[in-house]
Design an enzyme around this catalytic site. Structure first.
Site, short mmCIF file in Angstrom:
data_model
loop_
_atom_site.label_atom_id
_atom_site.label_comp_id
_atom_site.label_asym_id
_atom_site.label_seq_id
_atom_site.Cartn_x
_atom_site.Cartn_y
_atom_site.Cartn_z
N CYS A 2 0.84 -1.18 0.00
CA CYS A 2 0.00 0.00 0.00
C CYS A 2 0.89 1.25 0.00
O CYS A 2 1.88 1.30 0.70
CB CYS A 2 -0.94 0.10 1.19
SG CYS A 2 -2.13 -1.24 1.29
N ARG A 27 4.10 -0.49 -4.70
CA ARG A 27 3.78 -0.94 -3.34
C ARG A 27 2.44 -1.66 -3.27
O ARG A 27 2.07 -2.20 -2.22
CB ARG A 27 3.73 0.26 -2.39
CG ARG A 27 5.03 0.99 -2.27
CD ARG A 27 4.86 2.19 -1.37
NE ARG A 27 4.63 1.77 0.00
CZ ARG A 27 5.58 1.53 0.89
NH1 ARG A 27 6.82 1.67 0.54
NH2 ARG A 27 5.28 1.17 2.11
N TRP A 103 -2.77 -2.74 -1.67
CA TRP A 103 -2.44 -4.16 -1.75
C TRP A 103 -3.33 -4.80 -0.69
O TRP A 103 -3.14 -4.62 0.50
CB TRP A 103 -0.96 -4.37 -1.42
CG TRP A 103 -0.49 -5.77 -1.60
CD1 TRP A 103 -0.02 -6.35 -2.75
CD2 TRP A 103 -0.41 -6.79 -0.58
NE1 TRP A 103 0.32 -7.65 -2.52
CE2 TRP A 103 0.10 -7.95 -1.21
CE3 TRP A 103 -0.72 -6.84 0.78
CZ2 TRP A 103 0.32 -9.14 -0.51
CZ3 TRP A 103 -0.51 -8.04 1.46
CH2 TRP A 103 0.00 -9.16 0.82
N ASN A 129 -1.95 2.58 5.42
CA ASN A 129 -1.08 1.45 5.06
C ASN A 129 -0.80 0.71 6.35
O ASN A 129 -0.47 1.34 7.36
CB ASN A 129 0.20 2.02 4.43
CG ASN A 129 1.30 0.97 4.30
OD1 ASN A 129 1.01 -0.21 4.18
ND2 ASN A 129 2.53 1.41 4.32
N GLY A 130 -0.95 -0.63 6.36
CA GLY A 130 -0.71 -1.41 7.56
C GLY A 130 -1.90 -2.29 7.87
O GLY A 130 -2.77 -2.49 7.02
N GLU A 522 8.25 -15.28 -9.57
CA GLU A 522 7.64 -13.97 -9.26
C GLU A 522 7.12 -13.25 -10.48
O GLU A 522 6.02 -12.74 -10.48
CB GLU A 522 8.70 -13.05 -8.62
CG GLU A 522 8.92 -13.26 -7.16
CD GLU A 522 9.93 -12.27 -6.63
OE1 GLU A 522 9.61 -11.57 -5.67
OE2 GLU A 522 11.05 -12.19 -7.18
#
Ligand code: F6R
Length: 642
Positions: A2, A27, A103, A129-130, A522
């Site tokens: 994020c 991000r 995200w 974010n978090g 990836e």
């Protein structure tokens, strides 16, 4: 994981927020949104998917996809996209705002779950974010107070909680401080309130957040590249600090609302580092930047006399008795950084003859780790913000260890909390998949291991000087490999449809294989695994058939024959085979289908460069499949949550 941004100034906030978000898209990119404070209150716009869908939603115009376009067409499309971003100013007007690229953690990617989230009346908006760990408890309580939630996110509780305290005093600063006291978990937050149309409030705990100090305008962002275009003066917010940004100044506070006086730091980064510079993707650019990044990381640590390297020195610390008498090296990191640690293990054991433990930080933190007084504890983190690595660092410190951090990010949490810092001078790494950060991490680990060997007397003087000379030549050899790109591109065009790719190797090469396999999975989503070559016949060979490509890394001449036998074994079962080697005597001529030659170098140092063909292979497989290697699905650059 994020990205958040915020702006307060004289200009229209909308295009500034969107441009800043574009720089943070690495991000997280499953949805994006902005909240802008205009004359009629807060305007929120959100869209599922990449930022271009947000732009489309605001302007009503389709943003052209630049995939499969020629360079010229691509540049035209980019210029058109920039124009469309500027045009957003005509639709969403206001000089203050916050933005977010997501995200997903709580709730699927969707317009509704995208940030910003607001209180019920839409007068307070929040980006986050978090992870709010106690969100369910807070949500239940707020619901019992009659609050109706719209999204499935943990973030929405923050907006409603701030509103709850706002109703008490009609003071937004008070309301944010009170709400923060109730939050458990991690956050970087940006908040705007309709009744305070001159400010953005920001706060952080366990997630990165910077405040950019401009001229008549100020910014918040999760990372420096987002605001580099506007200012190089930044405050790196410390744990639990709160910032209030106005157009003409910024106030910093601790969690109790007491003012903090601190000068901003100056960011030295080159602005071009955050641009693609004509490369199709950041990943390709960053692969090509490795020779320079390796030089920048190595040079300041080599002592040169009469043009010859004679010693290794780190300005950051001395190789004192602790290094001489150390009993163990303990390395902790995540993902690619932990694979750098695996190569580091071979280097420390080889050069300094010291036992090494390498641990995934996510395991270390929960294992009640056993650390001894004479351990040297090293964490490795490109971003310096990885939640598990940061926690491992804190646990090690609590156990009394002195922590050495290898990181690429000045001002990051890891750099601030470690006792000693070794920077990888790779420059900003934007592509999600790590390339130049990895090879520069290896360079740092080799420097440490070789110097430690010298200090402990496990490397003879002549060998020491030879290794230094060889290290000095590594960047030039890396350059020759990236110049060999067309060969690897062609090989990828022939192999990108393989169902399974196995990387194998022995000793240093077995450690490098892990990073090679990770890179491929990836960015190309191909199923790739790494095995110590000797382990193949103990199980994995059962998977080998004619849909398999086996790639052997072979940089240790004493084991060429063993690798050649492995190649013959898998070929007999139908696999296609590639050997990446520095051998030029033809050791693999009669067994491997294809050989990619890397420049000859000291065997034990070859890991720094042998990974580069695998990085290029991963990149070109992704491109062949029409994927965007810079933004692989489900991944984010900086994993600031557990
Ligand atoms: C892989 C990759 C990740 C990171 C990992 C740790 O290409 O980038 O595996 O290496 O998330 O990140 P840092 O090094 O920032 O701690």
């Amino acid at each position: 994981m994020c990205g958040i941004v915020g702006y307060v100034g004289e200009k229209n906030a909308t295009p500034i927020l969107i441009n800043a978000l574009k720089k943070l898209e690495y991000r997280g990119y499953d949805s994006a949104g902005i909240a802008v404070l205009g004359n009629d209150g807060i305007i929120v716009r959100k869209a599922k998917g990449a930022i271009k869908y947000l732009v489309e939603k605001i302007t009503g115009e389709v943003v052209k996809d630049s995939k499969n376009l020629s360079k010229e067409e691509c540049e035209k499309a980019e210029a058109e996209y920039e124009r469309q971003i500027e045009k957003t100013a005509d639709f969403v007007k206001g000089n203050i705002g916050i933005g977010h690229t997501r995200w997903a953690t709580h709730g699927e990617p969707s317009d509704i779950n995208a940030h910003p989230h607001t209180n019920v009346s839409g007068t307070i908006a929040v980006v986050h974010n978090g992870i709010i760990e106690n969100y369910a408890k807070i949500k239940n309580w707020l619901q019992s107070q009659g609050v109706v939630f719209k999204s499935q996110t943990d973030t929405e509780v923050v907006a409603h909680l701030i509103n709850y305290y706002y109703e008490q005093k009609k003071d937004i600063f008070y309301a944010v401080l009170q709400a923060l006291k109730k939050l458990e978990g991690s956050y970087a937050l940006g908040v705007v309130c309709k009744d305070f149309p001159d400010r953005v409030i920001a706060a952080r705990k366990d997630c990165p957040l910077i405040v950019g100090v401009g001229n008549g305008e100020n910014f918040i962002a999760s990372d420096v590249p987002a605001i580099l275009e506007y200012t190089r003066e930044v405050h790196y917010l410390e744990q639990k600090e709160v910032a209030v940004l106005y157009a003409d100044h910024v106030d910093l506070f601790n969690e109790d609302g007491e003012k903090i006086i601190r000068k901003p730091s100056h960011v030295e980064w080159d602005l071009s580092a955050a641009k693609k510079d004509g490369y199709a993707h950041f990943m390709l650019k960053e692969i090509h930047e490795q020779p320079k990044a390796l030089t920048d990381t190595l040079r300041p640590r080599l002592v040169i006399e009469n043009n010859v390297p004679v010693d290794i020195k780190f300005d950051e610390f001395d190789f004192d008795e602790n290094w001489k008498n150390a009993g163990r090296i303990v390395i902790t990191a995540c993902g690619t950084a932990s694979y750098a640690g695996m190569v580091g293990r071979y280097a420390f054991e080889k050069f300094a003859r010291i036992p090494v433990v390498v641990d995934a930080a996510s395991e270390f933190r929960y294992r009640n780790p056993i650390l001894k007084k004479d351990d040297i504890f090293i964490v490795i983190s490109q971003s310096g913000e990885t939640a598990d690595t940061l926690e491992a660092l804190r646990i090690a410190k609590k156990c009394g260890a002195k922590v050495i951090a290898i990181t690429n990010t000045v001002g990051s949490s890891v750099s601030r909390e470690a006792d000693r810092i070794i920077y990888t001078w790779a420059g900003p790494e934007i592509a999600v998949a790590s390339t130049k950060a990895y090879t520069t991490q290896l360079m740092c680990l080799y420097l440490l291991a070789i110097k430690m060997g010298e200090v402990r007397g496990t490397i003879a003087k002549d060998d020491y000087l030879r290794l230094l000379k060889q290290l000095e030549e590594i960047p030039e050899k890396a350059k020759r490999i990236v110049e060999n790109q067309p060969v690897i591109q062609k090989f990828a065009s022939e192999q990108f449809n393989k169902a399974k790719i196995f990387y194998i190797g022995r000793l240093f090469d077995s450690a490098s294989s892990m990073e090679c396999a990770l890179k491929l999975k990836e960015v190309s989503y191909m199923h790739s695994e790494a095995f110590a070559a000797g382990e193949l016949k103990h199980g994995p060979i059962a998977l080998v058939d004619n849909s398999t490509l086996v790639v052997a890394l072979a940089t240790e001449p004493a084991l060429y024959e063993k690798i050649a036998s492995n190649i013959l074994e898998v070929k007999a079962r139908g696999a296609a085979t590639l050997v990446i080697t520095q051998d030029c005597s033809g050791a693999f001529k009669n067994c491997a289908d294809t050989t990619i030659q890397i420049p000859e170098c000291e065997n034990d140092l070859a890991s720094i460069i042998s990974v580069i063909p695998a990085q290029l292979f991963a990149y070109y497989c992704a491109v062949q499949k029409g994927l965007n290697p810079d933004m692989p699905r489900n991944l984010a650059k900086s994993v600031t949550v557990e």
